[in-house]
Structure formats: C-alpha cells, structure tokens
Scaffold this motif. Structure first.
Motif, PDB file in Angstrom:
ATOM      1  N   UNK A   1      45.602-104.889 -10.740  1.00 15.48           N
ATOM      2  CA  UNK A   1      45.065-105.006 -11.951  1.00 15.48           C
ATOM      3  C   UNK A   1      46.632-104.841 -12.458  1.00 15.48           C
ATOM      4  N   UNK A   2      47.396-103.906 -11.696  1.00 20.40           N
ATOM      5  CA  UNK A   2      48.825-103.289 -11.927  1.00 20.40           C
ATOM      6  C   UNK A   2      49.655-104.649 -11.724  1.00 20.40           C
ATOM      7  N   UNK A   3      49.241-105.314 -10.550  1.00 18.38           N
ATOM      8  CA  UNK A   3      50.345-106.475 -10.863  1.00 18.38           C
ATOM      9  C   UNK A   3      50.091-107.336 -11.641  1.00 18.38           C
ATOM     10  N   UNK A   4      48.957-108.113 -12.379  1.00 18.17           N
ATOM     11  CA  UNK A   4      48.101-108.757 -13.502  1.00 18.17           C
ATOM     12  C   UNK A   4      49.081-108.244 -14.707  1.00 18.17           C
ATOM     13  N   UNK A   5      49.158-107.138 -14.944  1.00 15.76           N
ATOM     14  CA  UNK A   5      48.643-106.633 -16.406  1.00 15.76           C
ATOM     15  C   UNK A   5      49.992-105.068 -16.371  1.00 15.76           C
ATOM     16  N   UNK A   6      50.953-104.817 -15.484  1.00 17.00           N
ATOM     17  CA  UNK A   6      51.535-103.496 -15.810  1.00 17.00           C
ATOM     18  C   UNK A   6      53.131-104.230 -15.861  1.00 17.00           C
ATOM     19  N   UNK A   7      53.975-103.655 -15.517  1.00 16.72           N
ATOM     20  CA  UNK A   7      55.203-104.156 -14.662  1.00 16.72           C
ATOM     21  C   UNK A   7      55.531-103.659 -13.433  1.00 16.72           C
ATOM     22  N   UNK A   8      56.717-104.623 -13.394  1.00 19.17           N
ATOM     23  CA  UNK A   8      57.591-104.341 -11.409  1.00 19.17           C
ATOM     24  C   UNK A   8      56.149-104.439 -10.701  1.00 19.17           C
ATOM     25  N   UNK A   9      55.483-106.275 -10.386  1.00 18.19           N
ATOM     26  CA  UNK A   9      54.604-106.377  -9.483  1.00 18.19           C
ATOM     27  C   UNK A   9      54.785-105.991  -8.335  1.00 18.19           C
TER      28      UNK A   9
ATOM     29  N   UNK B   1      57.847 -99.797   1.933  1.00 15.68           N
ATOM     30  CA  UNK B   1      56.977-100.633   0.859  1.00 15.68           C
ATOM     31  C   UNK B   1      57.885-101.305  -0.439  1.00 15.68           C
ATOM     32  N   UNK B   2      58.651-100.230  -0.856  1.00 15.82           N
ATOM     33  CA  UNK B   2      59.991-100.277  -2.380  1.00 15.82           C
ATOM     34  C   UNK B   2      60.954-101.318  -1.879  1.00 15.82           C
ATOM     35  N   UNK B   3      60.741-101.344  -1.131  1.00 19.63           N
ATOM     36  CA  UNK B   3      62.007-101.939  -0.237  1.00 19.63           C
ATOM     37  C   UNK B   3      61.546-103.671   0.712  1.00 19.63           C
ATOM     38  N   UNK B   4      60.630-103.952   0.058  1.00 24.01           N
ATOM     39  CA  UNK B   4      60.588-105.246   0.926  1.00 24.01           C
ATOM     40  C   UNK B   4      60.188-106.052   0.028  1.00 24.01           C
TER      41      UNK B   4
ATOM     42  N   UNK C   1      45.780-101.915  -0.233  1.00 28.58           N
ATOM     43  CA  UNK C   1      47.062-102.094  -1.443  1.00 28.58           C
ATOM     44  C   UNK C   1      48.046-103.321  -1.623  1.00 28.58           C
ATOM     45  N   UNK C   2      48.404-103.106  -0.237  1.00 29.31           N
ATOM     46  CA  UNK C   2      49.016-104.963  -0.182  1.00 29.31           C
ATOM     47  C   UNK C   2      48.697-105.952  -0.500  1.00 29.31           C
ATOM     48  N   UNK C   3      47.125-106.103  -0.502  1.00 26.18           N
ATOM     49  CA  UNK C   3      46.216-107.467  -0.539  1.00 26.18           C
ATOM     50  C   UNK C   3      46.770-107.990  -1.411  1.00 26.18           C
ATOM     51  N   UNK C   4      46.311-107.939  -2.197  1.00 26.88           N
ATOM     52  CA  UNK C   4      46.800-108.605  -3.857  1.00 26.88           C
ATOM     53  C   UNK C   4      48.136-109.353  -3.845  1.00 26.88           C
ATOM     54  N   UNK C   5      49.099-108.769  -3.184  1.00 24.74           N
ATOM     55  CA  UNK C   5      50.421-108.456  -2.826  1.00 24.74           C
ATOM     56  C   UNK C   5      50.624-110.098  -1.709  1.00 24.74           C
ATOM     57  N   UNK C   6      49.776-110.539  -1.270  1.00 22.19           N
ATOM     58  CA  UNK C   6      50.809-110.536   0.265  1.00 22.19           C
ATOM     59  C   UNK C   6      50.524-111.920  -0.181  1.00 22.19           C
ATOM     60  N   UNK C   7      50.183-112.785  -0.963  1.00 17.65           N
ATOM     61  CA  UNK C   7      50.374-114.207  -2.036  1.00 17.65           C
ATOM     62  C   UNK C   7      51.459-114.456  -2.569  1.00 17.65           C
ATOM     63  N   UNK C   8      51.746-112.992  -3.259  1.00 22.85           N
ATOM     64  CA  UNK C   8      53.906-113.007  -4.276  1.00 22.85           C
ATOM     65  C   UNK C   8      54.325-112.915  -3.320  1.00 22.85           C
TER      66      UNK C   8
ATOM     67  N   UNK D   1      53.324 -95.307  -7.582  1.00 22.13           N
ATOM     68  CA  UNK D   1      52.039 -94.773  -7.736  1.00 22.13           C
ATOM     69  C   UNK D   1      51.692 -93.197  -6.645  1.00 22.13           C
ATOM     70  N   UNK D   2      52.094 -94.604  -5.660  1.00 24.68           N
ATOM     71  CA  UNK D   2      50.652 -94.341  -4.280  1.00 24.68           C
ATOM     72  C   UNK D   2      51.937 -93.120  -3.215  1.00 24.68           C
ATOM     73  N   UNK D   3      53.238 -93.024  -3.272  1.00 23.34           N
ATOM     74  CA  UNK D   3      53.970 -92.230  -3.124  1.00 23.34           C
ATOM     75  C   UNK D   3      54.028 -91.160  -3.715  1.00 23.34           C
ATOM     76  N   UNK D   4      54.103 -90.703  -5.195  1.00 23.50           N
ATOM     77  CA  UNK D   4      53.652 -89.968  -6.364  1.00 23.50           C
ATOM     78  C   UNK D   4      52.176 -89.144  -5.466  1.00 23.50           C
ATOM     79  N   UNK D   5      51.461 -89.994  -5.342  1.00 21.25           N
ATOM     80  CA  UNK D   5      49.914 -88.952  -5.172  1.00 21.25           C
ATOM     81  C   UNK D   5      50.388 -89.023  -3.281  1.00 21.25           C
ATOM     82  N   UNK D   6      50.376 -89.372  -2.408  1.00 21.97           N
ATOM     83  CA  UNK D   6      50.633 -88.521  -1.222  1.00 21.97           C
ATOM     84  C   UNK D   6      51.471 -87.720  -1.555  1.00 21.97           C
ATOM     85  N   UNK D   7      53.142 -87.286  -2.055  1.00 22.54           N
ATOM     86  CA  UNK D   7      53.716 -86.437  -2.103  1.00 22.54           C
ATOM     87  C   UNK D   7      52.886 -85.039  -2.878  1.00 22.54           C
TER      88      UNK D   7
END
Length: 318
Positions: free
Chosen positions: A154-162, A93-96, A29-36, A169-175
């Motif tokens: 896809x979430x970065x490109x089309x969703x809010x809060x990139x 990750x939410x604190x990065x 999941x962090x892979x597409x975010x590294x550039x940002x 979402x993943x935090x809720x999945x793992x919980x």
C-alpha cells in the motif's frame, strides 16, 4: 482511559506480542519491493532467491548461537540488542538503491536480528503466560508477515519514496521499541554461563527421532513454500496476470499468511496427527489451484488457491 492504555502496553504479554509481530512485519516488508529491485537494479530471479536464502541462513545461525542467551543475560537486554540490530538493518535497506550489495548485507543483519528476537521474545511470552504465550508465538509471525506484505504494498502504491518510506517508518518503530523495552518488567531468571551458551548444541532425544524424521519433509516443503511466496510470488503474479499494481502481489502474499494465522487459531485444539493430515492435503490442493490460477492469469483463483494453501501451511506450522 489513558492510564489504562499505558498500563496495557506495559503488560509484558502485550508488549512482547506486538514486538514479535513487528519483527515479522519487517521480515516481509521487502517482498513487494523485490519486483521493483529487479527492474531498477537489473536483478535476476536467482539473485532475489539468494537474498531470501542469506536471510534464512542468518536467522538460523542466530537461533543456534544466541537462542539461549536471554536465559543468562535476561530477556530485556537481548531483546533490546535485537531491536537495535533490526533498526540498523532498516537503515541499510535505505541504501539499497545505491547497489544490490546493500540488499544482501541488510538481509543478513535482519536475519541475525530476527533470529535473536524470535528466541528471546518466544521465551519471554512463555514466561508471562505459558498457554497464551504459545498461541501468540504461533500467530504473531504469520500475522506480522501478512501486515508487512500488505502495508508495504500500500505504501508503494499510494505513498511517496517507494524504495525508502517503509524502511524509514520501521526504523522509527524499532528505535522506539528499543527505548520502551526498558519500561517493561524483566520476565526471565538470570543464570551463569552466557559465553558457554553461545556454543551451538543440538540434540534429538531418542523417543522423538522417528516423529522428527516423519515431519521433516513436511517442514522443508512448508518453508520452501513460504520462501517462494516471500521472495518471488509478486513477480510471478505480475508476469502471469499483467497486473503491475503492488497491492495485487501483496494481497496474494497476505492471503497466505492470514489464512495460516486463522488456521492456527481455529485448529489449535486439534490433535497433531489430525493437523498434519489436514495441512498436507490442504497445501497440496491449494498449490494445484495456485498453479491453475497462474496459467489462467486469474487473480481470484490465485487468491482462492493461496487461502487454501495458507490454511494447510498454518495447520502444519502449528
């Protein structure tokens, strides 16, 4: 229908396969975010590589230290602990965006969680069905990383809060998985010696030392390639092609993992020597094509080369 679906999800093979896949969705999941992160936090490529390296080291330490813990405590408690640790990593990750140090801490925690989960879930899958469990154990990490890279892009490109949405979402999945695991039957047999099992032990039987020495360079090359794709490829694609769309870099990473997963499924009955030969040749030819695609600034050539490289990567991994 509803009762049938509930029963299916309570099937240990299905649940553990989905859970293993989820860990590797989060791993990529962090892979597409590294550039940002590089742009917003002024990170260097060396720092991004370091972030991936600390994850890999933490994962390896978890495999060595906690790899056999589920043989003594049971599969469910160890998997539940790994899920809780992974949920904590998603919270970190939410604190990065508050500082690059949080990225390092989050990846270390994630590496520990993933290593613990990979060992215990792999054992649980083989407990349930040795033949199918081994195939799932080979396919789920590659399929999960493909979904993680593409879904995050896809979430970065089309969703809010990139910088935050995918981790929320993943935090809720793992919980949710940490709670659901207690409804799944225990598959392992408990035995004493839990504390002693935490002491790392490594041994190579004499009869496999030569084969191990021969395949080690292939393993090192493959996982170096995987690390390169999962850390720097989106930035390389953006610099080479001028396309700053997150889905472009995400698609290239996904192509590697999808091709690898398909290769595992297609070639799972082939002889090991045949798979290694095919894997080395396909990976070498694919990497040359990828380099050509970078120099030509061509996304189609990049993806074609990545598909060939991924087929070799999967065969060698198998």
């Amino acid at each position: 229908m509803r009762e049938g679906q509930e029963f299916r999800w309570r099937d240990p093979l299905v649940f553990h396969a989905a859970t293993l896949g989820a860990f590797f969705v989060a791993a990529s999941a962090p892979t597409p975010l590294y550039r940002i992160y590089q742009e917003t936090l002024a990170l260097s490529p060396v720092f991004v590589t370091l972030v991936f390296a600390v994850y890999a080291v933490a994962l390896l330490k978890a495999l060595l230290v906690a790899g056999s813990l589920s043989d003594h405590l049971g599969r469910r408690p160890v998997i539940a602990g790994a899920l809780a640790l992974e949920a904590l990593a998603m919270g970190l990750f939410l604190l990065v965006d508050q500082g690059a140090g949080w990225l390092v801490v989050a990846r270390i925690v994630q590496g520990l969680a993933t290593g613990t989960a990979a060992a215990s879930l792999g054992a649980a899958l083989v407990d349930v069905d040795r033949a199918r469990g081994q195939v799932v154990n080979a396919v789920a990490p590659l399929a999960g990383m493909a979904l993680g890279a593409l879904g995050t892009a896809a979430l970065i490109q089309y969703g809010p809060w990139p910088l935050h949405l995918v981790y929320g979402v993943l935090l809720l999945v793992f919980a949710g998985l940490a709670l659901a695991i207690w409804r799944i039957p225990e598959t392992g047999m408990l035995r004493p010696g839990a504390l002693a099992s935490l002491r790392p032990r490594m041994a190579v039987p004499p009869r496999i030392r030569r084969p191990l020495a021969l395949v080690t360079p292939i393993n090192l090359a493959n996982w170096t390639l995987g690390g390169f794709y999962l850390s720097l490829v989106p930035s390389v694609v953006a610099a080479a092609t001028g396309s700053r769309a997150p889905l472009t870099g995400g698609a290239v990473v996904t192509a590697l993992m999808v091709a690898g997963a398909v290769s595992v499924l297609v070639r799972r009955m082939a002889a090991p020597r045949t798979n290694l030969t095919f894997g080395v040749l396909a990976t070498a030819f694919g990497v040359v094509t990828v380099v050509a695609g970078i120099h030509a600034a061509s996304v189609p050539v990049l993806i074609l080369g990545t598909l060939v490289t991924g087929a070799g990567f999967g065969a060698s991994f198998l």
